[in-house]
Design an enzyme around this catalytic site. Structure first.
Site, PDB file in Angstrom:
ATOM      1  CG  HIS A  65      49.208  38.187  45.517  1.00 46.80           C
ATOM      2  ND1 HIS A  65      49.646  36.928  45.875  1.00 46.80           N
ATOM      3  CD2 HIS A  65      49.612  39.008  46.508  1.00 46.80           C
ATOM      4  CE1 HIS A  65      50.278  36.990  47.047  1.00 46.80           C
ATOM      5  NE2 HIS A  65      50.266  38.251  47.445  1.00 46.80           N
ATOM      6  CG  LEU A  66      50.318  39.269  38.210  1.00 42.75           C
ATOM      7  CD1 LEU A  66      51.204  39.077  36.973  1.00 42.75           C
ATOM      8  CD2 LEU A  66      49.684  40.662  38.178  1.00 42.75           C
ATOM      9  NE  ARG A  67      44.533  37.453  44.137  1.00 44.26           N
ATOM     10  CZ  ARG A  67      45.079  37.362  45.332  1.00 44.26           C
ATOM     11  NH1 ARG A  67      45.948  36.379  45.591  1.00 44.26           N
ATOM     12  NH2 ARG A  67      44.779  38.204  46.288  1.00 44.26           N
ATOM     13  CG  ASN A  97      49.027  33.447  46.690  1.00 38.33           C
ATOM     14  OD1 ASN A  97      49.420  34.059  45.700  1.00 38.33           O
ATOM     15  ND2 ASN A  97      48.350  34.046  47.668  1.00 38.33           N
ATOM     16  CG  ASP A 155      53.097  36.288  50.027  1.00 43.12           C
ATOM     17  OD1 ASP A 155      53.340  36.687  51.165  1.00 43.12           O
ATOM     18  OD2 ASP A 155      52.191  36.760  49.311  1.00 43.12           O
ATOM     19  CG  HIS A 183      53.241  35.522  54.679  1.00 42.80           C
ATOM     20  ND1 HIS A 183      52.241  36.208  54.034  1.00 42.80           N
ATOM     21  CD2 HIS A 183      52.764  35.231  55.912  1.00 42.80           C
ATOM     22  CE1 HIS A 183      51.198  36.334  54.860  1.00 42.80           C
ATOM     23  NE2 HIS A 183      51.496  35.751  56.002  1.00 42.80           N
ATOM     24  CG  ASP A 309      50.899  41.825  49.689  1.00 38.44           C
ATOM     25  OD1 ASP A 309      50.600  40.948  48.860  1.00 38.44           O
ATOM     26  OD2 ASP A 309      50.714  41.706  50.905  1.00 38.44           O
ATOM     27  CG  HIS A 313      40.854  39.497  47.672  1.00 41.15           C
ATOM     28  ND1 HIS A 313      41.071  38.135  47.541  1.00 41.15           N
ATOM     29  CD2 HIS A 313      41.860  39.961  48.452  1.00 41.15           C
ATOM     30  CE1 HIS A 313      42.161  37.798  48.224  1.00 41.15           C
ATOM     31  NE2 HIS A 313      42.668  38.884  48.777  1.00 41.15           N
TER      32      HIS A 313
END
Ligand code: NCD
Ligand code: ZN
Length: 434
Positions: A65-67, A97, A155, A183, A309, A313
């Protein structure tokens, strides 16, 4: 900019795809491998001493997840690929996401452009299966596939109905190599949960979800893969039952692959007794028996790949009470060392198999042809050189913009010395070059 002419001398070259495991020299020039052998004279090449080190294909992460776009306070494509390079990765697949969700070709193009600007890893964006990850209308799968997207996933969420997943798998079949990555989580069983349901959740007073929340969907999806002939990938397998279901589906000849995370290979539900929010992850850490089945599944190839994964955060979010903290741990900078420390050193998984699961196997699933080896003349030079013995302790600050690592305080063995992306060093002597 690093030298485009490099001679790696005398490292143990482990090339899982070619089945090579021997001390050799590897000469890299202008982005490609130009020679492999012993006693090479690289002429004017910069020499990188490999004595006591391992040289292997650059690592490939099929679940990151690179956001970006949308959550740049947690990570950006630049900071995330910097963390990837530090961890020995040359290719990563960021999940959809983001905000906006990567559900059409314009977001995919935006992610690719930011990755190209950073120049720290090859980035293969994952496209969403459904619009907005809402589980109802299929995303622009055709448009994204035409733009070269190979893996599709909602995911963070499970595709809620069998019908929608069936349509996605059927549609994916129309595009030769497209993979639907799921997922697996039955939300009706997991809603409101904080961890795995069992003795630990009772004693900690936290709401739990049973392994069946995953197993039931893995079973459903395998049957849909059987029905449609579509290619299915199971994200972050966490339970012994799921491993067994994947094993049987493979024995039946279905086109199915699976990944496991470093944290599920190491930790169990009991490790939550300190209420460490960095160990709050989705799917949750399960029992010792589940963890052991994951290790066994990885060793025997039932589980194809280790995927981080990597889920950054913000500090404030993870400092909240346990039940309010978002799930996820970062993982790009520690995955290799965790595999070496917890799987290879105790003899649970061989070093070549561990490296295969971190590079060649995920490269194959992702269709990342320039990655995962073989290390042969004419091939793109995407490599990692690491010291299998160096000890260090995982602790902040990390290269990642976030610091929510489940591995903080853990003594690890094995450290990246050089990462080579298309012939150029992104990491040299363990340090960033740019
Ligand atoms: C991921 C995230 O934060 O995006 N969190 C997690 O705990 N794994 C979502 C996911 O991979 O399911
Ligand atoms: Zn997930």
């Amino acid at each position: 900019m690093a030298s485009p002419d490099l001679l790696f001398r005398g490292a143990r070259v482990i090339d899982p795809r070619a089945g090579r495991d021997e001390v050799a020299d590897v000469h890299v020039r202008d982005g490609i491998v130009v020679d492999v052998g012993s006693g090479l004279d690289g002429a004017s090449a910069e020499i990188v001493e490999g004595d006591g080190l391992v040289l292997t294909p650059g690592l490939v992460d099929i679940h990151t997840h690179l956001r970006e776009p949308g959550f740049e306070q947690k990570e950006t494509i630049e900071t995330g690929t910097r963390a990837a390079a530090a961890g020995g990765y040359t290719a990563v697949a960021p999940m959809a996401n983001t905000d906006p969700v990567a559900d059409d070709a314009s977001v995919i193009a935006e992610v690719r452009a930011a990755a190209a600007r950073a120049g720290l890893a090859d980035v293969f964006p994952v496209g969403a299966i459904t619009k907005g990850l809402e589980g109802e209308v299929l995303a622009e799968i055709g448009e994204m596939a035409a733009a070269g997207v190979r893996v599709f996933s909602d995911d963070g969420r499970c595709v809620p109905t069998a019908r929608t997943l069936r349509n996605a798998l059927t549609y994916a079949r129309a595009f030769d190599d497209v993979v639907i990555a799921e997922h697996c989580e039955d939300a009706s069983l997991s809603r409101g949960q904080q961890m795995h349901e069992g003795i630990s959740s009772s004693s900690l007073g936290l709401a739990g979800q049973p392994g069946a929340a995953e197993d039931a969907i893995v079973y459903r999806d395998i049957e849909l893969a059987r029905l449609t002939g579509g290619r299915l990938h199971i994200c972050h397998v966490s339970s012994a039952r799921s491993v067994e279901l994947v094993r049987r589906a493979k024995a039946d000849g279905l086109r199915i692959s699976a990944e496991v995370t470093p944290h599920h290979l190491v930790f169990i539900d009991e490790d939550l007794r300190t209420y460490d929010t960095n160990k709050k992850v989705n799917p949750p850490l399960r029992t010792e028996a589940d963890r052991d089945a994951l290790r066994e599944g990885l060793a025997d190839g039932t589980i194809d790949a280790i995927a981080t994964d990597h889920a950054p955060h913000a500090v404030e979010e993870k400092e909240a009470e346990f039940d309010r903290a978002p799930p996820g741990t970062i993982g790009l900078e520690t995955a290799l060392a965790v595999a070496l420390t917890d799987l290879v050193a105790p003899g649970l998984v061989s070093l070549p198999r561990a490296l295969e699961s971190l590079s060649s196997a995920p490269a194959l699933i992702l269709g990342a042809r320039d990655h995962g080896g073989p290390i042969e003349v004419g091939r793109p030079a995407n490599l990692v050189l690491f010291d299998p013995e160096e000890r260090w302790t995982a602790e902040p600050p990390f290269v990642s913009r976030s610091r929510n690592s489940a591995f903080i305080g853990r003594e690890l063995r094995g450290r990246v010395r050089s990462t080579v992306l298309h012939g150029e060093l992104t990491i040299a002597e363990g340090k960033a070059t740019r």
